[in-house]
Design an enzyme around this catalytic site. Structure first.
Site: not given
Length: 380
Positions: A20, A196, A258, A276
């Site tokens: 997020d 994950y 990033q 995402e």
């Protein structure tokens, strides 16, 4: 285009570590850098943010980072004036006092819910539609997506050209990897693994270790490390740890910011990604990839997985499409990977070409930041 003084507030609740905040931080910086907007990013967990932006002061209630005003979103909310454009990222609930501030503005703000990325067909019909109202303030759905009638994907100006230049420079790649402590073996397949927890990992690592082609597996710090430790039969893997088992070299990397992660994806021959933000960045890398989708209740995430696969493999030869689809399904079900990986490797040249083609096709769409700005321009 909007006035330079147009103010945007973006609210982010950190639900799953980095996805997020990864999306909202990238979006905020682009709105400032490319569209000249005043952006205030409200974040409820600055510790997670610190991993992406080490300069962040986790104790500061308000600070500036790369032109973005970063504010701590705490339970002790202090009244502020609402912005011209308000984005609730991923359906987070805005503070009640802020919603009142929106309603009190002389000029009603544009209020948008920036939704999760999906390739499902219904997204096209819902994108841009009005949602609920708070008093007289109307909220709108805004969906990122892979179709021209959605909000597109996050993509900074010039990204693909920078990627092309980097991938054409063996020296640039070597220097970047060396900074991470990686000495790539000649002829080895370079794979990044960000995922994950996954019960299917051991079978994949077994397959890579017994392969005739050497593999160098780069594992940034993250949730998959526990499964890697169990396979290696070691405890407490640290950054820089290097383990060799037959044809497989496993190396632990630091959690990088990033822009560095982009370069890591660009260096690798194959990228396993999750969530995402890294999912989209792997597509811009133009390399074959494997997506670990975030698991949701009642397995609704599997519908999203199938929707994307249907779109992604549409132009691949059937056998290659079945190979990569089988790999993705097995990975997301935590199943044995051996046969699926071997099948994928048989179609490697086709998958490499397709990854680049897919990337260039998606780049024909308006990027997400520009689409948000245009939505506001049309709204006013």
């Amino acid at each position: 285009m909007p006035d330079m003084k147009t103010r945007w507030d973006i609210f982010c609740t950190v639900v799953d570590n980095y996805g997020d905040i990864g999306v909202t931080w990238r979006l905020s910086r682009q709105l400032v850098a490319e569209h000249g907007l005043a952006v205030r990013l409200w974040v409820d967990d600055l510790r997670a943010f610190e991993r992406l932006c080490p300069e962040i002061d986790i104790h500061a209630g308000q600070q500036w980072q790369e032109g973005v005003e970063v504010c701590q979103w705490s339970a002790d909310w202090q009244p502020v004036e609402a912005a011209d454009v308000v984005i609730a990222a991923f359906a987070c609930q805005l503070p009640g006092a802020y919603m009142d501030a929106m309603a009190q503005r002389e000029k009603t703000p544009l209020w948008m819910n920036l939704d999760y990325l999906s390739a499902e067909d219904w997204v096209i019909g819902c994108h841009g539609l009005p949602s609920v109202k708070y008093k007289h303030v109307q909220k709108h759905f805004f969906f990122p997506g892979f179709h021209k009638d959605t909000g597109g994907l996050l993509r900074e100006s010039g990204l693909l050209e920078r990627r092309r230049q980097f991938q054409q420079s063996a020296e640039a790649q070597r220097a970047f990897l060396q900074d991470l402590g990686v000495d790539r073996s000649p002829g080895a397949l370079l794979i990044s693994l960000f995922a994950y927890e996954n019960a299917g990992l051991a079978s994949w690592l077994d397959t890579l270790a017994s392969d005739s082609t050497p593999t160098h597996l780069l594992v940034p710090q993250g949730r998959i490390l526990g499964d890697v430790e169990r396979w290696l039969n070691v405890q407490d893997l640290q950054v820089g740890s290097l383990h060799v088992r037959d044809a497989l070299t496993v190396q632990v990397l630091p959690f990088v910011r990033q822009d560095q992660y982009d370069h890591l994806l660009w260096c690798c021959d194959f990228n396993a990604v999750r969530g995402e933000d890294s999912f989209v960045r792997a597509q811009w890398a133009g390399r074959p990839m494997l997506w670990h989708i975030y698991q949701q209740e009642e397995d609704v995430h599997l519908d999203k997985l199938e929707a994307f696969l249907a779109l992604y493999v549409k132009d691949l030869p059937p056998a290659a499409g079945e190979a990569i689809s089988g790999l993705w399904r097995a990975w997301n079900a935590g199943e044995t990977m051996t046969d699926h990986w071997q099948s994928t490797r048989k179609h490697w040249p086709q998958l490499q070409k397709h990854a680049e083609t897919w990337c260039l096709e998606q780049a024909l769409q308006t990027d997400l930041a520009a689409a948000l700005v245009q939505f506001y321009v049309n709204w006013i």
